[in-house]
Scaffold this active site. Sequence first.
Site, PDB file in Angstrom:
ATOM      1  N   GLY A 268       0.818  -1.206   0.000  1.00 43.73           N
ATOM      2  CA  GLY A 268       0.000   0.000   0.000  1.00 43.73           C
ATOM      3  C   GLY A 268       0.849   1.251   0.000  1.00 43.73           C
ATOM      4  O   GLY A 268       2.073   1.197   0.192  1.00 43.73           O
ATOM      5  N   GLY A 271       2.207   5.569   4.695  1.00 44.80           N
ATOM      6  CA  GLY A 271       1.366   6.188   5.709  1.00 44.80           C
ATOM      7  C   GLY A 271       0.004   5.569   5.889  1.00 44.80           C
ATOM      8  O   GLY A 271      -0.834   6.120   6.608  1.00 44.80           O
ATOM      9  N   THR A 272      -0.269   4.427   5.263  1.00 43.87           N
ATOM     10  CA  THR A 272      -1.600   3.824   5.355  1.00 43.87           C
ATOM     11  C   THR A 272      -1.741   2.863   6.531  1.00 43.87           C
ATOM     12  O   THR A 272      -2.832   2.348   6.768  1.00 43.87           O
ATOM     13  CB  THR A 272      -1.940   3.087   4.051  1.00 43.87           C
ATOM     14  OG1 THR A 272      -0.861   2.211   3.707  1.00 43.87           O
ATOM     15  CG2 THR A 272      -2.167   4.070   2.922  1.00 43.87           C
ATOM     16  N   GLY A 273      -0.661   2.611   7.267  1.00 41.14           N
ATOM     17  CA  GLY A 273      -0.778   1.806   8.475  1.00 41.14           C
ATOM     18  C   GLY A 273      -0.260   0.392   8.357  1.00 41.14           C
ATOM     19  O   GLY A 273      -0.682  -0.479   9.116  1.00 41.14           O
ATOM     20  N   THR A 275       2.907  -0.810   8.947  1.00 37.86           N
ATOM     21  CA  THR A 275       3.716  -1.139  10.118  1.00 37.86           C
ATOM     22  C   THR A 275       2.862  -1.184  11.378  1.00 37.86           C
ATOM     23  O   THR A 275       3.063  -2.035  12.253  1.00 37.86           O
ATOM     24  CB  THR A 275       4.848  -0.113  10.279  1.00 37.86           C
ATOM     25  OG1 THR A 275       5.600  -0.036   9.060  1.00 37.86           O
ATOM     26  CG2 THR A 275       5.776  -0.503  11.410  1.00 37.86           C
ATOM     27  N   HIS A 491      -5.172  34.978 -12.033  1.00 32.71           N
ATOM     28  CA  HIS A 491      -4.828  33.574 -12.253  1.00 32.71           C
ATOM     29  C   HIS A 491      -5.708  32.663 -11.389  1.00 32.71           C
ATOM     30  O   HIS A 491      -6.320  31.704 -11.896  1.00 32.71           O
ATOM     31  CB  HIS A 491      -3.348  33.344 -11.923  1.00 32.71           C
ATOM     32  CG  HIS A 491      -2.859  31.955 -12.187  1.00 32.71           C
ATOM     33  ND1 HIS A 491      -2.145  31.625 -13.313  1.00 32.71           N
ATOM     34  CD2 HIS A 491      -2.985  30.801 -11.475  1.00 32.71           C
ATOM     35  CE1 HIS A 491      -1.856  30.336 -13.286  1.00 32.71           C
ATOM     36  NE2 HIS A 491      -2.350  29.809 -12.167  1.00 32.71           N
ATOM     37  N   GLU A 492      -5.781  32.948 -10.103  1.00 34.76           N
ATOM     38  CA  GLU A 492      -6.596  32.113  -9.212  1.00 34.76           C
ATOM     39  C   GLU A 492      -8.081  32.277  -9.504  1.00 34.76           C
ATOM     40  O   GLU A 492      -8.852  31.315  -9.387  1.00 34.76           O
ATOM     41  CB  GLU A 492      -6.295  32.468  -7.750  1.00 34.76           C
ATOM     42  CG  GLU A 492      -4.854  32.251  -7.316  1.00 34.76           C
ATOM     43  CD  GLU A 492      -4.403  30.814  -7.504  1.00 34.76           C
ATOM     44  OE1 GLU A 492      -5.257  29.906  -7.470  1.00 34.76           O
ATOM     45  OE2 GLU A 492      -3.200  30.593  -7.709  1.00 34.76           O
TER      46      GLU A 492
END
Length: 703
Positions: A268, A271-273, A275, A491-492
């Site tokens: 995966g 940072g998805t868990g 470990t 622009h924004e």
Amino acid sequence: MADKKDNQENTDNTGEKGKKNQKKESKIGNSIFNKDTGLGGTSKPKFNIYWVYGLIIVAFLSINFFNFGGHVEEINRGKFETMLQTHDVERIVVVNNVKVDVYIKQDKLNLDKYKKLFNKGLNSVSKTGPHFNFTIGSVDVFEKQLEIMQKDFLPNERLTAEYITKKDIFGDLLSWLLPFIILGVIWIFIFRKMNAGGGGGAGNIFNVGKSRAQIFDKDTTVTKIDFKDVAGLEEAKIEIKEIVDFLKNPKKYTDLGGKIPKGALLVGPPGTGKTLLAKAVAGEANVPFFSISGSDFVEMFVGVGASRVRDLFKQAKEKAPCIVFIDEIDAIGRARGRNANFGANDERENTLNQLLTEMDGFATNTGVIILAATNRADILDRALLRAGRFDRQIHVELPDLNERRDIFKVHLRPLKIEQELDVDFLSRQTPGFSGADIANVCNESALIAARNNKKQVERQDFLDAIDRIVGGLEKKNKIISPNEKKTIAYHEAGHATISWMLEHANPLVKVTIIPRGKSLGAAWYLPEERQITTTEQMLDELCATLGGRAAEEVILGAISTGALNDLERVTKQAYAMISYFGMSKNMGNISFYDSSGQAEYAFVKPYSEKTSETIDKEVSDLIALAYERSKLILRQNLDGLNNLATILLEKEVIFSEDLELIFGKRKYPIPHEHIQFLEGKKTIKDSEASKNEPNVSKGLLDI
């Protein structure tokens, strides 16, 4: 009765206090016993080799500087002449032709001037002598001077100098041994440093081939993590729980003829868990758990990686049933023959070969299960992924809306939050966030609230934390000229206008012209959570991304470098549409995407030069058509675009409510003319020809 009851209570309390006092006295007694005797306690001091080193140094200093009663006071020639004149000298001994030892007569030692020699403690002079000494330069000169002094001071006596040679055994021995001692100390120091940096377990160079895995079992005091601490990942937890059940009740499966799986690979994004899920397995299984990183196998010495793999599996078999967790297995599991060091004897490949042998070598029902985690499963060796090694691949994906809500609930537990905080709102504001990102949001919101001296974390703190993580820190003091600020505002505003007008563009949340991180302005959108994307959705996203550059050209008549990030995203997306997703009629249903990653070190493209030219032409036409469509939408909404830019210059931050006041409810007047292009019709329209088009809802006219 009341008195009796009170007395009974007092008796009970006294009994409890007595027991406590007895325990306390027992503890104190034990501690004193241990302290005084060093017996029967766990605090017995351990032997340390450095104590021996210290004793040797102290002994050396004592011998050299104190001499323990063998001290001799050094004098000059004038004092020696005085001693001859008063007839105090008994004899003279020349030592090694360098020093002269002077012995005083025993009857003269009782004089006051000599008594102080024997009252100096460790530096006292021995009464047997020598009592004084002095240094001479030449023996011949000394004999002549002594002859003259005897004629002057001792006419009736005669002193004859004695000559002896003394050997300093300790000094000579030290001069021979000192170089070897220094070399030995340097050798020990260097290899201790090598072992501490990446060496063998017990700090010895000979243990460099030992496994460096950390072992967690029942006796190890670690913070226990179980499946309740892992929010979301319900499908992954189901498969992981089955593996835990294998270890707890293996007979349940083996009686039916089933085999316990040998390995499971957690795959995966970061940072998805993955470990964390492995830690939960260690907490739930209640069996020995070996944890090691893939990089811990690789060492500067050849063959160390394979040796550590052998030692790891040897320990695991001894403690079976158990779990071995290898984090970031891609460090050693990269497909063989695809390393950048062509022709080299790669230590990683040797380690991988040993790992493959060990995983396929131990018996089926020994109870050793291998867990591994990686976010680069595409580069792993296929032999590692075959059945019999890693039997299962458990995909740990980014959390969806409901899973993000559960993850927020876990990370909000230690925070002091306001009561009316809506967790569902936070989960909707964080699409695409991983579990690690959500943990970072919660921590950052607490820091922001503390920075503002708040007593609890509020909703606005979470929104500021999300902005900080996505866009970076606000730089309100950055110097920007009025012309640059106007360009940024238009622009924004161009991005916001087109995203408001297109059906499949992501809905706008907030637009700001306050610099954040490296960007001078930013627009926040709330993307739709979908698993597949249609052609129409990707075309609308292209137009919305090009809205900033289009607004600069339509309003200001000049383009700037501020659209660099937009152009990069548009180019990658257009190439993906043509060469990966087969969204071009001219190219057909062809994809040059390599999901296996085997073309990572390829020197040639998987298509001909003619096809390459066709892809480039299709991409160029697709982007040009999207750009013309963006300019067309902006020209039809010039008043709203100007009003939006004006509000941005005044407020610097606007929200979706402001766009609704300017443009009204979202409408979708522009059909998807790109479909004509994808069907093979070249419909790139001149922007000036469409300026006064009365009904643009019919689409762009063919040229």
